[in-house]
Design a protein around this motif. Sequence first.
Motif, PDB file in Angstrom:
ATOM      1  N   GLU A 237       0.817  -1.197   0.000  1.00 46.35           N
ATOM      2  CA  GLU A 237       0.000   0.000   0.000  1.00 46.35           C
ATOM      3  C   GLU A 237       0.863   1.264   0.000  1.00 46.35           C
ATOM      4  O   GLU A 237       2.071   1.206   0.198  1.00 46.35           O
ATOM      5  CB  GLU A 237      -0.911   0.035   1.238  1.00 46.35           C
ATOM      6  N   GLU A 276       1.102   3.820  12.209  1.00 45.14           N
ATOM      7  CA  GLU A 276       0.821   4.161  10.804  1.00 45.14           C
ATOM      8  C   GLU A 276       1.210   3.054   9.827  1.00 45.14           C
ATOM      9  O   GLU A 276       0.885   3.116   8.636  1.00 45.14           O
ATOM     10  CB  GLU A 276       1.521   5.468  10.434  1.00 45.14           C
ATOM     11  N   LYS A 278       0.984  -0.470  10.900  1.00 42.96           N
ATOM     12  CA  LYS A 278       0.447  -1.757  11.357  1.00 42.96           C
ATOM     13  C   LYS A 278      -0.510  -2.394  10.363  1.00 42.96           C
ATOM     14  O   LYS A 278      -0.611  -3.611  10.272  1.00 42.96           O
ATOM     15  CB  LYS A 278      -0.235  -1.577  12.719  1.00 42.96           C
ATOM     16  N   GLU A 279      -1.193  -1.574   9.618  1.00 39.94           N
ATOM     17  CA  GLU A 279      -2.168  -2.096   8.650  1.00 39.94           C
ATOM     18  C   GLU A 279      -1.576  -2.246   7.245  1.00 39.94           C
ATOM     19  O   GLU A 279      -2.274  -2.625   6.312  1.00 39.94           O
ATOM     20  CB  GLU A 279      -3.387  -1.170   8.592  1.00 39.94           C
ATOM     21  N   LYS A 280      -0.264  -1.946   7.108  1.00 44.35           N
ATOM     22  CA  LYS A 280       0.377  -2.046   5.796  1.00 44.35           C
ATOM     23  C   LYS A 280       0.947  -3.446   5.583  1.00 44.35           C
ATOM     24  O   LYS A 280       1.333  -4.127   6.536  1.00 44.35           O
ATOM     25  CB  LYS A 280       1.507  -1.020   5.664  1.00 44.35           C
ATOM     26  N   THR A 281       1.005  -3.856   4.322  1.00 48.24           N
ATOM     27  CA  THR A 281       1.500  -5.194   3.980  1.00 48.24           C
ATOM     28  C   THR A 281       2.945  -5.120   3.486  1.00 48.24           C
ATOM     29  O   THR A 281       3.215  -4.542   2.429  1.00 48.24           O
ATOM     30  CB  THR A 281       0.643  -5.834   2.876  1.00 48.24           C
TER      31      THR A 281
END
Length: 304
Positions: A237, A276, A278-281
């Motif tokens: 992302e 910022e 934690k939700e990135k792959t």
Amino acid sequence: MSVVIDFKHVSKQFNKRKVLIDVNFQVKTGEIIGLLGPNGAGKSTLIKIMTGLLNPDGGQIMIFGKQLNKNKQKIRKYLSIAPQSLAVYPQLSVKQNLKIFGEINGLSKKEIKEKYSTVIQTFGLQAIANQKANNLSGGQKRRLHSAIALMSPAKIIFLDEPTVGADVDSRDSIIRAVKNLAKQGLTIIYTTHYLQEMEDLDARIIFLNNGVIQTSGSVKNIIDKYAHPFLKLYFKEKIPEDIPGWQSEDGYLKSTNLGSSDSNAKLVQTVLNKPELKEKTLTDIEIGKADLETAYRTLLRRNI
């Protein structure tokens, strides 16, 4: 150490294409020079000019304190080259090859005997001295090929890709031999695409690119100046731009604040735990080392 090669403002062009542009450098007795650069950089032209096989269009070349263009015959007696293409007599033994090349190069019987005794030990050829060259492995042929260059009165040796096709043992033997030759006072001009060899030899680098000497210096100085270790983290992302200690670039985060492998692992873990991200792959990790290869790539990316 005395200067044995001195290039001043040397230039060369072919069909209006500039191949060497204002080349200046000096080489001292006993130095190992690593001549590096991409294909088409001008390395082959430079060696041909250095060995008197090609005349420059401008500039001055001094070898052993004498102008090369006025003393070619005298000077070339003390230059020897082992080109990349193997040049051995396949039906003759290692011993016969060495001694015949000694004769071809004008050595006396006494000199041949002395040179042979030294060269065969330097390149670790004692055990295969009586074997035909045709029956040698690729690495053994490489060692013989390099050894032949020493069967002459040469004080400057040009080795062009001497370890191409060589196994690990033969490569190590050639590297040890080159270092020993330099200790004996011979000057070595060494070309290779295996950059680790330059580090192993602790050579002085001359980096040629588009006909220009882009930089020169010791391996350590080149690495310190042009090879900065880095860590890149790639994400699927879009990533934020304001993470402290990291540079946000096109699709990845980059850090140059690297230490040991353990601290790098903690660095990655710490940044991935930031809210910022934690939700990135995370898709990939790239680590750049501070070595000559990294420096080489940095130099290639720079405009001349």
